[in-house]
Design an enzyme around this catalytic site. Structure first.
Site, PDB file in Angstrom:
ATOM      1  N   ASP A 113       8.651  24.773  10.892  1.00 16.83           N
ATOM      2  CA  ASP A 113       8.232  24.865   9.651  1.00 16.83           C
ATOM      3  C   ASP A 113       7.872  26.254   9.240  1.00 16.83           C
ATOM      4  OD1 ASP A 113       7.307  22.101   9.712  1.00 16.83           O
ATOM      5  OD2 ASP A 113       5.552  22.347  10.735  1.00 16.83           O
ATOM      6  N   ASP A 170       4.888  29.050   6.001  1.00 20.44           N
ATOM      7  CA  ASP A 170       3.809  28.119   5.907  1.00 20.44           C
ATOM      8  C   ASP A 170       2.665  28.488   6.710  1.00 20.44           C
ATOM      9  OD1 ASP A 170       3.037  25.367   5.607  1.00 20.44           O
ATOM     10  OD2 ASP A 170       3.623  24.642   7.588  1.00 20.44           O
ATOM     11  N   ASP A 216      -0.798  27.033  12.994  1.00 17.77           N
ATOM     12  CA  ASP A 216      -1.136  25.554  12.736  1.00 17.77           C
ATOM     13  C   ASP A 216      -1.097  24.804  14.095  1.00 17.77           C
ATOM     14  OD1 ASP A 216      -1.020  26.085  10.078  1.00 17.77           O
ATOM     15  OD2 ASP A 216       0.913  24.984   9.590  1.00 17.77           O
ATOM     16  N   ARG A 250      -7.249  27.727   3.387  1.00 19.34           N
ATOM     17  CA  ARG A 250      -7.074  27.198   4.789  1.00 19.34           C
ATOM     18  C   ARG A 250      -7.374  28.345   5.628  1.00 19.34           C
ATOM     19  NH1 ARG A 250      -1.673  23.374   4.645  1.00 19.34           N
ATOM     20  NH2 ARG A 250      -1.878  22.425   2.815  1.00 19.34           N
TER      21      ARG A 250
END
Length: 405
Positions: free
Chosen positions: A203, A227, A231, A283
């Site tokens: 990613d 990205d 994550d 985020r």
């Protein structure tokens, strides 16, 4: 204490928990209050057998006052707190010293390289002989029971990938710079001494955590990846993300794979003592399904929002400092994603003891009952007024032999 007023009101105020002391006493007593708070916190750490340097940051107070850290590296593994507290990394294993910064052949990595170290089957505590920039050709796929410990060197990981924690457990990543990572893949990558296979496109995250547990990412500096910078998806759990410094990035941290991936409902992640700095957009984190404790972080920049999510996650924000941008349309800390209010108003999102600055505000939802947040509580929050001192050392530390980090 002759100078302390003796009226019943003041006396009652004095008995209130220390988080309220600053309200009761004038500003000249603030330093005394902070010292008293730190004294109590440090006493509690000593009762647990920890050393203390008096910062109030329980992770740093556990190990940073040891000037002989270079000979006691593995003691770091005893300092994890939060949901990732059982992450052992390579504790008990031998020290592996990375001497070669190259990444010429991901399918057959050379001994002495970081890639060769992280794929071994045995527990390893991985250190670095000298400063180095490791430009990856492909994502760096880790095996279980590994610690990457950058203390004592300036280590930058960049390029393809970057770090992939996939269906493994007990990983500690500490003290490295991770930046400018991009998607790569459809290539042969060795993931253990006896196994090599084609890995699909990555990613482009700084650190990708998938289907893994007992993970701790601490004191790293992360920026400018394709990205996310960190994550965690696909039923990963028992994770602590702490003391990191994150800058210049859009989608900072995704916790939860997708709204339809209900296996993430048991995910538990602690996000603590991090500094979310300049150039960040959104985020910090974005959550789905599981349980998330966002505690004692310093938020000094965001362009869209700080904490958000979808698919009914439980988010417990506690003791953070939120400094809103000057733009009057961007004051809200929270964002309830991809759902009408009739749905998200039942999601359990709570702020407790957070410091809201420059007009910042948090939209709470769901139940206010303490029992609702039991599975989202992972450590005792410190007062938000101490966040500045607790996060002052966020990111990669300068650690030199013979002196404290």
């Amino acid at each position: 204490m002759a100078n302390v007023p003796t009226s019943p009101i003041i006396f009652l105020c004095f008995l209130i928990h220390f988080t309220s002391l600053a309200v009761c006493f004038p500003s000249q007593h603030a330093e005394l209050v902070v010292r008293d708070v730190q004294r109590k916190l440090n006493a509690s750490r000593r009762n647990l057998g920890y050393l203390s340097c008096g910062t109030g940051n329980p992770i740093d107070d556990c190990w940073r006052c040891d000037a002989d850290w270079i000979n006691n590296r593995q003691r770091l593994a005893d300092c994890t707190i939060g949901f990732g507290k059982d992450a052992m990394g390579g504790k008990g294993g031998r020290i592996y010293i990375v001497t070669d910064s190259s990444d010429d052949d991901p399918a057959n990595p050379k001994p002495g390289t970081l890639r060769h170290a992280v794929i071994q089957d045995e527990p390893l505590w991985i250190t670095f002989q000298h400063d180095m920039v490791i430009t990856l050709k492909q994502q760096l796929v880790m095996n279980s029971y590994k610690t990457i410990d950058g203390r004592g060197a300036s280590v930058h990981i960049t390029g393809g990938g970057c770090i992939t924690v996939h269906n493994v457990n007990n990983i500690i990543i500490h003290g490295i710079h991770i930046h400018d990572c991009k998607p790569v893949g459809n290539a042969m990558i060795r993931d253990s001494p006896n196994h090599v296979r084609i890995w699909e496109m990555s990613d482009g995250d700084g650190i990708t955590i998938r289907g893994s547990k007992h993970i701790w990412v601490d004191h790293c500096s992360l920026a400018n990846c394709y990205d996310g910078v960190i994550d965690a998806t696909l039923a990963s759990t028992a994770i602590t993300i702490s003391n990191n410094y994150m800058t210049h990035h859009n989608k900072v941290m995704l916790l939860g794979h997708s709204d339809s991936y209900v296996q993430d409902k048991d995910m538990q992640v602690t996000v603590a003592f991090n500094h979310f700095g300049e150039g960040l957009v959104q985020r910090m984190p974005r959550c789905r399904h599981g349980y998330f404790h966002v505690v004692n972080n310093d938020y000094t920049h965001w362009e869209m929002y700080a904490v958000g999510g979808s698919a009914a996650p439980t988010i417990y924000c506690e003791g953070n400092r939120f400094l809103a941008p000057d733009d009057p349309s961007k004051k809200e800390v929270t964002k309830h994603e991809e759902a009408p209010e009739s749905e998200w108003r039942n999601w359990n999102w709570k702020t407790e003891g957070d410091l809201m600055l420059n007009g910042a505000y948090f939209t709470q939802s769901g139940s206010a009952a303490a029992s609702t947040y039991a599975r989202a509580s992972s450590l005792s929050a410190r007062p938000s007024q101490l966040v500045g001192s607790m996060t002052m050392g966020a990111g990669v530390l300068t650690c030199k032999k013979g002196s404290r980090c």
